[in-house]
Design a protein around this motif. Structure first.
Motif, PDB file in Angstrom:
ATOM      1  N   GLU A   1     -21.591 -17.610 -32.206  1.00 16.22           N
ATOM      2  CA  GLU A   1     -21.319 -19.034 -32.454  1.00 16.22           C
ATOM      3  C   GLU A   1     -22.564 -19.914 -32.556  1.00 16.22           C
ATOM      4  N   GLU A   2     -23.753 -19.341 -32.420  1.00 14.34           N
ATOM      5  CA  GLU A   2     -24.999 -20.105 -32.541  1.00 14.34           C
ATOM      6  C   GLU A   2     -25.556 -19.929 -33.946  1.00 14.34           C
ATOM      7  N   ILE A   3     -25.968 -21.029 -34.564  1.00 17.92           N
ATOM      8  CA  ILE A   3     -26.603 -20.955 -35.884  1.00 17.92           C
ATOM      9  C   ILE A   3     -27.996 -20.369 -35.706  1.00 17.92           C
ATOM     10  N   ILE A   4     -28.230 -19.254 -36.385  1.00 23.02           N
ATOM     11  CA  ILE A   4     -29.543 -18.609 -36.311  1.00 23.02           C
ATOM     12  C   ILE A   4     -30.202 -18.492 -37.679  1.00 23.02           C
ATOM     13  N   GLY A   5     -29.481 -18.872 -38.730  1.00 25.19           N
ATOM     14  CA  GLY A   5     -30.037 -18.825 -40.075  1.00 25.19           C
ATOM     15  C   GLY A   5     -29.185 -19.649 -41.011  1.00 25.19           C
ATOM     16  N   TYR A   6     -29.746 -19.915 -42.176  1.00 27.65           N
ATOM     17  CA  TYR A   6     -29.022 -20.710 -43.171  1.00 27.65           C
ATOM     18  C   TYR A   6     -29.656 -20.496 -44.540  1.00 27.65           C
TER      19      TYR A   6
ATOM     20  N   SER B   1     -24.345 -32.651 -52.944  1.00 26.24           N
ATOM     21  CA  SER B   1     -24.380 -32.126 -54.318  1.00 26.24           C
ATOM     22  C   SER B   1     -23.525 -30.881 -54.481  1.00 26.24           C
ATOM     23  N   ALA B   2     -22.853 -30.494 -53.414  1.00 24.42           N
ATOM     24  CA  ALA B   2     -21.964 -29.321 -53.416  1.00 24.42           C
ATOM     25  C   ALA B   2     -22.702 -28.026 -53.727  1.00 24.42           C
ATOM     26  N   HIS B   3     -23.968 -27.951 -53.296  1.00 23.20           N
ATOM     27  CA  HIS B   3     -24.675 -26.677 -53.408  1.00 23.20           C
ATOM     28  C   HIS B   3     -24.012 -25.680 -52.462  1.00 23.20           C
ATOM     29  N   ASN B   4     -24.155 -24.407 -52.774  1.00 13.60           N
ATOM     30  CA  ASN B   4     -23.632 -23.364 -51.897  1.00 13.60           C
ATOM     31  C   ASN B   4     -24.535 -23.301 -50.680  1.00 13.60           C
ATOM     32  N   ALA B   5     -23.989 -23.681 -49.542  1.00 16.06           N
ATOM     33  CA  ALA B   5     -24.772 -23.750 -48.315  1.00 16.06           C
ATOM     34  C   ALA B   5     -24.026 -22.975 -47.234  1.00 16.06           C
ATOM     35  N   TRP B   6     -24.735 -22.033 -46.614  1.00 17.65           N
ATOM     36  CA  TRP B   6     -24.122 -21.136 -45.637  1.00 17.65           C
ATOM     37  C   TRP B   6     -24.967 -21.084 -44.388  1.00 17.65           C
ATOM     38  N   VAL B   7     -24.307 -20.850 -43.263  1.00 11.23           N
ATOM     39  CA  VAL B   7     -25.011 -20.603 -42.013  1.00 11.23           C
ATOM     40  C   VAL B   7     -24.693 -19.187 -41.550  1.00 11.23           C
ATOM     41  N   LEU B   8     -25.663 -18.598 -40.863  1.00 10.25           N
ATOM     42  CA  LEU B   8     -25.508 -17.295 -40.224  1.00 10.25           C
ATOM     43  C   LEU B   8     -25.406 -17.560 -38.732  1.00 10.25           C
ATOM     44  N   LEU B   9     -24.344 -17.045 -38.127  1.00 11.86           N
ATOM     45  CA  LEU B   9     -24.076 -17.273 -36.714  1.00 11.86           C
ATOM     46  C   LEU B   9     -24.223 -15.986 -35.912  1.00 11.86           C
ATOM     47  N   HIS B  10     -24.719 -16.130 -34.700  1.00 11.78           N
ATOM     48  CA  HIS B  10     -24.722 -15.050 -33.719  1.00 11.78           C
ATOM     49  C   HIS B  10     -24.073 -15.624 -32.471  1.00 11.78           C
TER      50      HIS B  10
ATOM     51  N   LEU C   1     -33.901 -20.267 -47.628  1.00  8.37           N
ATOM     52  CA  LEU C   1     -33.373 -19.121 -46.889  1.00  8.37           C
ATOM     53  C   LEU C   1     -34.192 -19.040 -45.612  1.00  8.37           C
ATOM     54  N   SER C   2     -33.547 -19.250 -44.467  1.00  7.09           N
ATOM     55  CA  SER C   2     -34.288 -19.380 -43.220  1.00  7.09           C
ATOM     56  C   SER C   2     -33.596 -18.658 -42.080  1.00  7.09           C
ATOM     57  N   ILE C   3     -34.409 -18.041 -41.244  1.00  6.20           N
ATOM     58  CA  ILE C   3     -33.934 -17.390 -40.024  1.00  6.20           C
ATOM     59  C   ILE C   3     -34.740 -17.980 -38.860  1.00  6.20           C
ATOM     60  N   SER C   4     -34.052 -18.336 -37.787  1.00 11.56           N
ATOM     61  CA  SER C   4     -34.698 -18.866 -36.592  1.00 11.56           C
ATOM     62  C   SER C   4     -35.797 -17.913 -36.124  1.00 11.56           C
ATOM     63  N   LYS C   5     -36.901 -18.471 -35.679  1.00  4.49           N
ATOM     64  CA  LYS C   5     -38.063 -17.668 -35.290  1.00  4.49           C
ATOM     65  C   LYS C   5     -37.705 -16.553 -34.299  1.00  4.49           C
ATOM     66  N   ALA C   6     -36.828 -16.834 -33.353  1.00  6.42           N
ATOM     67  CA  ALA C   6     -36.450 -15.839 -32.338  1.00  6.42           C
ATOM     68  C   ALA C   6     -35.683 -14.655 -32.932  1.00  6.42           C
TER      69      ALA C   6
ATOM     70  N   PHE D   1     -20.858 -15.309 -41.151  1.00  5.44           N
ATOM     71  CA  PHE D   1     -21.246 -16.334 -42.111  1.00  5.44           C
ATOM     72  C   PHE D   1     -20.119 -17.346 -42.209  1.00  5.44           C
ATOM     73  N   ARG D   2     -20.499 -18.587 -42.432  1.00  5.15           N
ATOM     74  CA  ARG D   2     -19.519 -19.608 -42.773  1.00  5.15           C
ATOM     75  C   ARG D   2     -20.226 -20.699 -43.568  1.00  5.15           C
ATOM     76  N   PRO D   3     -19.461 -21.454 -44.353  1.00  4.83           N
ATOM     77  CA  PRO D   3     -20.087 -22.547 -45.103  1.00  4.83           C
ATOM     78  C   PRO D   3     -20.728 -23.575 -44.165  1.00  4.83           C
ATOM     79  N   MET D   4     -21.849 -24.091 -44.576  1.00  5.91           N
ATOM     80  CA  MET D   4     -22.553 -25.123 -43.825  1.00  5.91           C
ATOM     81  C   MET D   4     -21.811 -26.450 -43.976  1.00  5.91           C
ATOM     82  N   THR D   5     -21.807 -27.227 -42.907  1.00  2.91           N
ATOM     83  CA  THR D   5     -21.234 -28.568 -42.955  1.00  2.91           C
ATOM     84  C   THR D   5     -22.265 -29.561 -42.417  1.00  2.91           C
ATOM     85  N   ALA D   6     -21.995 -30.838 -42.588  1.00  2.00           N
ATOM     86  CA  ALA D   6     -22.876 -31.878 -42.071  1.00  2.00           C
ATOM     87  C   ALA D   6     -22.994 -31.784 -40.551  1.00  2.00           C
ATOM     88  N   ASP D   7     -21.965 -31.287 -39.887  1.00  2.00           N
ATOM     89  CA  ASP D   7     -22.017 -31.130 -38.436  1.00  2.00           C
ATOM     90  C   ASP D   7     -23.054 -30.098 -37.990  1.00  2.00           C
ATOM     91  N   ASP D   8     -23.515 -29.261 -38.902  1.00  2.00           N
ATOM     92  CA  ASP D   8     -24.504 -28.225 -38.585  1.00  2.00           C
ATOM     93  C   ASP D   8     -25.943 -28.737 -38.633  1.00  2.00           C
TER      94      ASP D   8
END
Length: 153
Positions: free
Chosen positions: A56-61, A45-54, A76-81, A11-18
């Motif tokens: 180094e690939e974003i697979i959820g957020y 708005s500084a909401h708590n935003a996180w990405v889930l990586l596998h 709350l989302s997970i990539s279909k795959a 997990f890591r915080p989401m950024t605009a680059d994501d």
């Protein structure tokens, strides 16, 4: 017998680059996806935003808004795959942990009434149905109800 390495999830915080990677996932899992602007506004708005990586690939957020001692899970989302592998639960538990560190007493969310698998996940974690929001979500033919769910944390 050789040991098979387990997939590494981080997990890591989401950024605009994501946002490019997120916008590759969002329209494939929702009939009415969030826009890039929705995500950008949440980050601003500084909401708590996180990405889930596998690997180094974003697979959820997930995105969560804090209001006093209430955590509101916005997305709350997970990539279909990667769905149906327990990763939605992993991400949800991470967001609950974040809410706890922010001294939230409760977490709330809305879920489409037709999203049976998400409702089952939330109930399995301990969320309870609190109300129905009639016509809350856009649908292909009119509007769809949302189930408001809450969890004491």
């Amino acid at each position: 017998m050789s040991a098979v390495p387990k997939p590494q999830y981080q997990f890591r915080p989401m950024t605009a680059d994501d946002l490019d990677a997120i916008m590759e996932i969002e329209p494939h899992i929702y009939s009415h996806p969030w826009t890039r602007g929705n995500f950008a506004d949440s980050l601003k708005s500084a909401h708590n935003a996180w990405v889930l990586l596998h690997n180094e690939e974003i697979i959820g957020y997930a995105l969560m808004m804090m209001v006093l001692d209430e955590a509101h899970l916005l997305n709350l989302s997970i990539s279909k795959a990667y769905q149906k592998q327990g990763l939605g639960r992993l991400l949800l538990e991470h967001m609950i942990s974040i809410a706890q560190t922010l001294n939230a007493a409760n977490m709330f969310l809305e879920v489409r009434a037709s999203n049976i698998s998400a409702i089952a996940l939330y109930e399995n974690i301990g969320f309870n149905e609190m109300a129905v929001r009639r016509g809350y979500y856009p649908a292909h033919h009119g509007r769809e109800d949302a189930i408001l769910m809450g969890l004491a944390i």
